[in-house]
Design a protein around this motif. Structure first.
Motif, PDB file in Angstrom:
ATOM      1  N   GLY A 111       0.802  -1.224   0.000  1.00 48.00           N
ATOM      2  CA  GLY A 111       0.000   0.000   0.000  1.00 48.00           C
ATOM      3  C   GLY A 111       0.828   1.264   0.000  1.00 48.00           C
ATOM      4  O   GLY A 111       0.352   2.326   0.405  1.00 48.00           O
ATOM      5  N   GLY A 112       2.075   1.168  -0.458  1.00 49.68           N
ATOM      6  CA  GLY A 112       2.919   2.358  -0.517  1.00 49.68           C
ATOM      7  C   GLY A 112       2.331   3.447  -1.392  1.00 49.68           C
ATOM      8  O   GLY A 112       2.542   4.637  -1.155  1.00 49.68           O
ATOM      9  N   ASP A 113       1.558   3.026  -2.410  1.00 48.73           N
ATOM     10  CA  ASP A 113       0.934   4.003  -3.308  1.00 48.73           C
ATOM     11  C   ASP A 113      -0.084   4.868  -2.560  1.00 48.73           C
ATOM     12  O   ASP A 113      -0.245   6.056  -2.862  1.00 48.73           O
ATOM     13  CB  ASP A 113       0.243   3.274  -4.463  1.00 48.73           C
ATOM     14  N   GLU A 114      -0.757   4.275  -1.570  1.00 50.58           N
ATOM     15  CA  GLU A 114      -1.744   5.039  -0.806  1.00 50.58           C
ATOM     16  C   GLU A 114      -1.064   6.107   0.046  1.00 50.58           C
ATOM     17  O   GLU A 114      -1.575   7.226   0.175  1.00 50.58           O
ATOM     18  CB  GLU A 114      -2.561   4.096   0.079  1.00 50.58           C
ATOM     19  N   LEU A 115       0.085   5.755   0.625  1.00 51.14           N
ATOM     20  CA  LEU A 115       0.820   6.755   1.402  1.00 51.14           C
ATOM     21  C   LEU A 115       1.265   7.899   0.503  1.00 51.14           C
ATOM     22  O   LEU A 115       1.188   9.070   0.880  1.00 51.14           O
ATOM     23  CB  LEU A 115       2.038   6.108   2.073  1.00 51.14           C
ATOM     24  N   GLU A 116       1.736   7.541  -0.699  1.00 50.50           N
ATOM     25  CA  GLU A 116       2.198   8.567  -1.635  1.00 50.50           C
ATOM     26  C   GLU A 116       1.048   9.481  -2.045  1.00 50.50           C
ATOM     27  O   GLU A 116       1.219  10.698  -2.151  1.00 50.50           O
ATOM     28  CB  GLU A 116       2.810   7.900  -2.869  1.00 50.50           C
ATOM     29  N   ASP A 117      -0.133   8.884  -2.264  1.00 52.79           N
ATOM     30  CA  ASP A 117      -1.303   9.689  -2.637  1.00 52.79           C
ATOM     31  C   ASP A 117      -1.678  10.671  -1.529  1.00 52.79           C
ATOM     32  O   ASP A 117      -2.218  11.748  -1.796  1.00 52.79           O
ATOM     33  CB  ASP A 117      -2.499   8.776  -2.938  1.00 52.79           C
ATOM     34  N   ASN A 118      -1.397  10.284  -0.272  1.00 54.69           N
ATOM     35  CA  ASN A 118      -1.733  11.136   0.875  1.00 54.69           C
ATOM     36  C   ASN A 118      -0.564  12.022   1.296  1.00 54.69           C
ATOM     37  O   ASN A 118      -0.614  12.646   2.366  1.00 54.69           O
ATOM     38  CB  ASN A 118      -2.165  10.270   2.066  1.00 54.69           C
TER      39      ASN A 118
END
Length: 203
Positions: A7-14
């Motif tokens: 879920g690294g992409d979710e952190l990046e999106d936030n």
């Protein structure tokens, strides 16, 4: 052990870093696991198509596995992983007590001894099978990751080579265009001078 987060992409999106995520209210059970793993963890971006990012993530995981193996004398795990499984030994002792209670109920000491030995063999074989299964899975996973890493590295080298070849071709085309442009400019200049002198020039 190594903890793998996704879920690294979710952190990046936030607009949040992995360190921020772990520092803000990390659940105590997760913190305990990280402490046991000596904070060995890696974050995977599920959606990235960037080959460099994917390769870096996998390399980080392989590096951590290598650290664990070095700490454990060349093995990817220690016996502590199987502590929960060895709780089965308590069950074995309970079974032994049950077998001991058979004394005086028409069973000989030899029969009871044979039954205990059979239970021990069964327990040891179960632990051995589990150990072999875990070792096999770890070897397969490590081999697969190394193979994927090698394939991606080879693909990257091929892409870089193609890019260099395309760049060379592009540079050659630009050179030819520049030469043609300079030639056209010379011809135009010659025509202009001929026109000014009232002469006709055949080029």
């Amino acid at each position: 052990m190594v903890v793998v987060f996704t879920g690294g992409d979710e952190l990046e999106d936030n607009d949040e870093t992995f360190e921020d995520y772990l520092s803000r209210g990390c659940p105590e059970p997760l913190q305990n696991i990280l402490n046991v793993c000596k904070d060995r963890c890696v974050l995977f971006d599920n959606k990235t198509k960037d080959g460099d990012v994917i390769m870096k993530q996998r390399q980080n995981l392989l590096d951590l596995i290598e650290v664990v193996m070095q700490e454990n004398g060349g093995h990817p795990y220690t016996d502590s992983i199987f502590k929960e499984l060895r709780k089965g030994a308590m069950k074995l002792r309970q079974q032994e007590k049950a077998v001991d209670s058979l004394q005086g109920q028409g069973h000989t000491m030899q029969e009871i001894s044979d039954l205990k030995e059979q239970m021990h063999r069964s327990h040891d074989e179960q632990l051995k099978r589990i150990t072999e299964m875990v070792e096999s899975k770890l070897r397969e996973t490590t081999k697969r990751l190394e193979q994927q890493l090698a394939e991606e590295h080879a693909a990257r080298l091929r892409a870089e080579e193609k890019a260099r070849a395309d760049q060379g071709k592009s540079n050659e085309e630009i050179r030819k265009l520049r030469e043609n442009l300079e030639k056209a400019q010379r011809e135009t200049e010659a025509l202009r001078k001929a026109s000014e002198s009232g002469k006709c020039a055949i080029l």
